[in-house]
Design a protein around this motif. Structure first.
Motif, PDB file in Angstrom:
ATOM      1  N   GLN A  32       0.827  -1.213   0.000  1.00 54.33           N
ATOM      2  CA  GLN A  32       0.000   0.000   0.000  1.00 54.33           C
ATOM      3  C   GLN A  32       0.858   1.258   0.000  1.00 54.33           C
ATOM      4  OE1 GLN A  32      -2.477  -0.872   3.438  1.00 54.33           O
ATOM      5  NE2 GLN A  32      -4.253  -1.083   2.090  1.00 54.33           N
ATOM      6  N   ASP A  33       1.854   1.320   0.871  1.00 49.41           N
ATOM      7  CA  ASP A  33       2.721   2.498   0.923  1.00 49.41           C
ATOM      8  C   ASP A  33       3.505   2.663  -0.375  1.00 49.41           C
ATOM      9  OD1 ASP A  33       1.886   3.126   3.477  1.00 49.41           O
ATOM     10  OD2 ASP A  33       3.658   2.279   4.465  1.00 49.41           O
ATOM     11  N   PHE A  34       4.031   1.552  -0.915  1.00 49.86           N
ATOM     12  CA  PHE A  34       4.802   1.613  -2.157  1.00 49.86           C
ATOM     13  C   PHE A  34       3.946   2.151  -3.293  1.00 49.86           C
ATOM     14  CE2 PHE A  34       6.929  -0.176  -5.930  1.00 49.86           C
ATOM     15  CZ  PHE A  34       8.231   0.238  -5.693  1.00 49.86           C
ATOM     16  N   SER A  35       2.732   1.627  -3.433  1.00 51.17           N
ATOM     17  CA  SER A  35       1.822   2.073  -4.493  1.00 51.17           C
ATOM     18  C   SER A  35       1.407   3.531  -4.303  1.00 51.17           C
ATOM     19  CB  SER A  35       0.587   1.168  -4.524  1.00 51.17           C
ATOM     20  OG  SER A  35      -0.321   1.607  -5.496  1.00 51.17           O
ATOM     21  N   ALA A  36       1.072   3.912  -3.080  1.00 56.26           N
ATOM     22  CA  ALA A  36       0.636   5.286  -2.812  1.00 56.26           C
ATOM     23  C   ALA A  36       1.752   6.297  -3.046  1.00 56.26           C
ATOM     24  CB  ALA A  36       0.130   5.397  -1.370  1.00 56.26           C
ATOM     25  N   THR A  37       2.987   5.914  -2.737  1.00 60.21           N
ATOM     26  CA  THR A  37       4.111   6.848  -2.837  1.00 60.21           C
ATOM     27  C   THR A  37       4.712   6.903  -4.231  1.00 60.21           C
ATOM     28  OG1 THR A  37       4.586   6.332  -0.527  1.00 60.21           O
ATOM     29  CG2 THR A  37       6.262   7.541  -1.707  1.00 60.21           C
ATOM     30  N   THR A  38       4.694   5.774  -4.963  1.00 63.42           N
ATOM     31  CA  THR A  38       5.336   5.721  -6.274  1.00 63.42           C
ATOM     32  C   THR A  38       4.352   5.710  -7.436  1.00 63.42           C
ATOM     33  OG1 THR A  38       5.320   3.310  -6.356  1.00 63.42           O
ATOM     34  CG2 THR A  38       7.258   4.374  -5.349  1.00 63.42           C
ATOM     35  N   SER A  39       3.077   5.471  -7.164  1.00 68.69           N
ATOM     36  CA  SER A  39       2.051   5.252  -8.195  1.00 68.69           C
ATOM     37  C   SER A  39       2.305   3.970  -8.978  1.00 68.69           C
ATOM     38  CB  SER A  39       1.941   6.444  -9.159  1.00 68.69           C
ATOM     39  OG  SER A  39       1.623   7.607  -8.438  1.00 68.69           O
ATOM     40  N   LEU A  40       3.118   3.067  -8.436  1.00 68.00           N
ATOM     41  CA  LEU A  40       3.385   1.772  -9.057  1.00 68.00           C
ATOM     42  C   LEU A  40       2.632   0.696  -8.293  1.00 68.00           C
ATOM     43  CD1 LEU A  40       7.267   2.107  -9.430  1.00 68.00           C
ATOM     44  CD2 LEU A  40       5.596   2.198 -11.290  1.00 68.00           C
ATOM     45  N   ASN A  41       1.873  -0.101  -9.022  1.00 67.35           N
ATOM     46  CA  ASN A  41       1.167  -1.211  -8.412  1.00 67.35           C
ATOM     47  C   ASN A  41       1.866  -2.484  -8.856  1.00 67.35           C
ATOM     48  OD1 ASN A  41      -0.690  -2.750  -7.062  1.00 67.35           O
ATOM     49  ND2 ASN A  41      -2.298  -2.515  -8.600  1.00 67.35           N
ATOM     50  N   VAL A  42       2.684  -3.050  -7.992  1.00 69.47           N
ATOM     51  CA  VAL A  42       3.495  -4.211  -8.368  1.00 69.47           C
ATOM     52  C   VAL A  42       3.078  -5.441  -7.580  1.00 69.47           C
ATOM     53  CG1 VAL A  42       5.468  -2.795  -9.036  1.00 69.47           C
ATOM     54  CG2 VAL A  42       5.338  -3.691  -6.726  1.00 69.47           C
ATOM     55  N   GLU A  43       3.297  -6.578  -8.198  1.00 70.99           N
ATOM     56  CA  GLU A  43       3.085  -7.853  -7.526  1.00 70.99           C
ATOM     57  C   GLU A  43       4.367  -8.650  -7.674  1.00 70.99           C
ATOM     58  OE1 GLU A  43       0.470 -11.909  -8.002  1.00 70.99           O
ATOM     59  OE2 GLU A  43      -0.425 -10.012  -8.633  1.00 70.99           O
ATOM     60  N   PHE A  44       4.998  -8.943  -6.557  1.00 70.31           N
ATOM     61  CA  PHE A  44       6.237  -9.707  -6.579  1.00 70.31           C
ATOM     62  C   PHE A  44       5.927 -11.196  -6.555  1.00 70.31           C
ATOM     63  CE2 PHE A  44       7.635  -5.651  -4.625  1.00 70.31           C
ATOM     64  CZ  PHE A  44       8.531  -5.275  -5.617  1.00 70.31           C
ATOM     65  N   VAL A  45       6.708 -11.972  -7.335  1.00 69.02           N
ATOM     66  CA  VAL A  45       6.477 -13.415  -7.434  1.00 69.02           C
ATOM     67  C   VAL A  45       7.673 -14.237  -6.973  1.00 69.02           C
ATOM     68  CG1 VAL A  45       4.805 -13.144  -9.315  1.00 69.02           C
ATOM     69  CG2 VAL A  45       7.230 -13.542  -9.855  1.00 69.02           C
ATOM     70  N   GLN A  46       8.811 -13.577  -6.783  1.00 69.72           N
ATOM     71  CA  GLN A  46      10.023 -14.314  -6.423  1.00 69.72           C
ATOM     72  C   GLN A  46      10.923 -13.429  -5.576  1.00 69.72           C
ATOM     73  OE1 GLN A  46      11.840 -16.399  -9.767  1.00 69.72           O
ATOM     74  NE2 GLN A  46      13.876 -15.984  -8.973  1.00 69.72           N
ATOM     75  N   ASP A  47      11.498 -14.018  -4.524  1.00 72.48           N
ATOM     76  CA  ASP A  47      12.518 -13.342  -3.708  1.00 72.48           C
ATOM     77  C   ASP A  47      13.823 -14.093  -3.884  1.00 72.48           C
ATOM     78  OD1 ASP A  47      10.611 -11.618  -2.727  1.00 72.48           O
ATOM     79  OD2 ASP A  47      10.828 -12.196  -0.642  1.00 72.48           O
ATOM     80  N   ASN A  48      14.925 -13.354  -4.039  1.00 70.75           N
ATOM     81  CA  ASN A  48      16.249 -13.948  -4.203  1.00 70.75           C
ATOM     82  C   ASN A  48      17.169 -13.396  -3.127  1.00 70.75           C
ATOM     83  OD1 ASN A  48      15.481 -15.271  -6.676  1.00 70.75           O
ATOM     84  ND2 ASN A  48      15.616 -13.270  -7.649  1.00 70.75           N
ATOM     85  N   HIS A  49      18.143 -14.204  -2.735  1.00 67.78           N
ATOM     86  CA  HIS A  49      19.081 -13.828  -1.672  1.00 67.78           C
ATOM     87  C   HIS A  49      20.452 -14.329  -2.095  1.00 67.78           C
ATOM     88  CE1 HIS A  49      19.696 -13.813   3.002  1.00 67.78           C
ATOM     89  NE2 HIS A  49      20.783 -13.403   2.379  1.00 67.78           N
ATOM     90  N   SER A  50      21.428 -13.440  -2.170  1.00 71.41           N
ATOM     91  CA  SER A  50      22.783 -13.866  -2.528  1.00 71.41           C
ATOM     92  C   SER A  50      23.773 -13.413  -1.459  1.00 71.41           C
ATOM     93  CB  SER A  50      23.203 -13.324  -3.900  1.00 71.41           C
ATOM     94  OG  SER A  50      23.448 -11.930  -3.848  1.00 71.41           O
ATOM     95  N   PHE A  51      24.857 -14.178  -1.357  1.00 68.23           N
ATOM     96  CA  PHE A  51      25.964 -13.860  -0.466  1.00 68.23           C
ATOM     97  C   PHE A  51      27.206 -13.752  -1.338  1.00 68.23           C
ATOM     98  CE2 PHE A  51      29.743 -15.356   1.742  1.00 68.23           C
ATOM     99  CZ  PHE A  51      29.757 -14.554   2.865  1.00 68.23           C
ATOM    100  N   SER A  52      27.990 -12.700  -1.154  1.00 66.62           N
ATOM    101  CA  SER A  52      29.181 -12.500  -1.977  1.00 66.62           C
ATOM    102  C   SER A  52      30.308 -11.924  -1.145  1.00 66.62           C
ATOM    103  CB  SER A  52      28.885 -11.530  -3.127  1.00 66.62           C
ATOM    104  OG  SER A  52      27.816 -11.990  -3.919  1.00 66.62           O
ATOM    105  N   ARG A  53      31.526 -12.196  -1.601  1.00 66.66           N
ATOM    106  CA  ARG A  53      32.727 -11.672  -0.945  1.00 66.66           C
ATOM    107  C   ARG A  53      33.153 -10.352  -1.597  1.00 66.66           C
ATOM    108  NH1 ARG A  53      33.434 -15.589   2.300  1.00 66.66           N
ATOM    109  NH2 ARG A  53      33.223 -17.769   1.720  1.00 66.66           N
ATOM    110  N   GLN A  54      34.022  -9.614  -0.905  1.00 63.60           N
ATOM    111  CA  GLN A  54      34.470  -8.294  -1.363  1.00 63.60           C
ATOM    112  C   GLN A  54      35.024  -8.350  -2.784  1.00 63.60           C
ATOM    113  OE1 GLN A  54      37.670  -6.393   0.902  1.00 63.60           O
ATOM    114  NE2 GLN A  54      36.497  -4.487   0.797  1.00 63.60           N
ATOM    115  N   TRP A  55      34.699  -7.330  -3.544  1.00 63.38           N
ATOM    116  CA  TRP A  55      35.094  -7.088  -4.927  1.00 63.38           C
ATOM    117  C   TRP A  55      34.470  -8.094  -5.902  1.00 63.38           C
ATOM    118  CZ3 TRP A  55      35.779  -2.585  -3.812  1.00 63.38           C
ATOM    119  CH2 TRP A  55      36.647  -2.141  -2.827  1.00 63.38           C
ATOM    120  N   THR A  56      33.449  -8.840  -5.447  1.00 59.47           N
ATOM    121  CA  THR A  56      32.664  -9.666  -6.376  1.00 59.47           C
ATOM    122  C   THR A  56      31.754  -8.739  -7.159  1.00 59.47           C
ATOM    123  OG1 THR A  56      32.739 -11.637  -4.996  1.00 59.47           O
ATOM    124  CG2 THR A  56      30.892 -11.465  -6.531  1.00 59.47           C
ATOM    125  N   LEU A  57      31.721  -8.942  -8.456  1.00 60.88           N
ATOM    126  CA  LEU A  57      30.821  -8.181  -9.323  1.00 60.88           C
ATOM    127  C   LEU A  57      29.858  -9.172  -9.954  1.00 60.88           C
ATOM    128  CD1 LEU A  57      31.709  -5.209 -11.540  1.00 60.88           C
ATOM    129  CD2 LEU A  57      30.103  -6.905 -12.344  1.00 60.88           C
TER     130      LEU A  57
END
Length: 188
Positions: free
Chosen positions: A39-64
């Motif tokens: 609700q806050d995201f839509s009200a503040t950005t005027s974007l109505n989004v629906e997320f379907v996937q969450d991703n999580h990565s772990f990386s070491r320093q200077w990884t691109l």
């Protein structure tokens, strides 16, 4: 800059790439923040989004990681860091955009709580600045490896100013090291 009681939005040089800052409530015990509220995201950005996937990565320093995008099932992303810090980059590859070929970079960290909204049609990547980093992102479509493309991180036409130590080369996997030049990368 627009703000609500829980969310602050700051535009970047690419008009629809947004820095999103949730309100952080803290006291002597620590802090609390809503990392996402539809609700806050839509009200503040005027974007109505629906997320379907969450991703999580772990990386070491200077990884691109990156610069990735999908030509089919193009993903919009809300990205953030929950441990450490990264330099997060979005490159506009939409031929019809007034910022076509431009890039923006924002430091995201566990300390600053900033997030970056990346619309479809942009290549995305990040460089880990801290000893390690944990990176989370929500996407509006599923991963589609058959249509994934990778823009070269060091393409001279795009000329991203990565904050690498002088003479350093980032740690990358083979896929990202073989990213396509600006001239050869497919665009939207």
């Amino acid at each position: 800059m627009t703000a609500s009681s829980k969310l602050q939005i700051t535009p970047t040089a690419i008009h629809d790439v947004l820095v999103v800052e949730p309100k952080v409530f803290g006291d002597e015990r620590g802090w609390f923040a809503e990392s996402f509220n539809a609700q806050d995201f839509s009200a503040t950005t005027s974007l109505n989004v629906e997320f379907v996937q969450d991703n999580h990565s772990f990386s070491r320093q200077w990884t691109l990681r990156g610069l990735h995008y999908q030509l089919e099932q193009a993903q919009e992303k809300l990205v953030r860091v929950v441990a450490g810090s990264v330099f997060d980059v979005a490159v506009d590859i939409r031929k019809s955009s007034p910022t076509y070929g431009k890039w923006v970079g924002v430091e995201l960290s566990a300390q600053n709580h900033k997030q970056l909204w990346i619309p479809a049609g942009l290549a995305h990547g990040f460089l880990v600045l801290s000893e390690t980093a944990e990176f989370l992102y929500k996407t509006t479509d599923y991963y589609h490896p058959q249509s994934e493309a990778c823009l070269a991180w060091n393409d001279p036409t795009v000329a991203i100013e990565w904050p690498l130590p002088k003479g350093a080369t980032p740690n990358m996997n083979a896929k990202d090291s073989a990213g396509l030049s600006w001239d050869n990368a497919p665009k939207f």
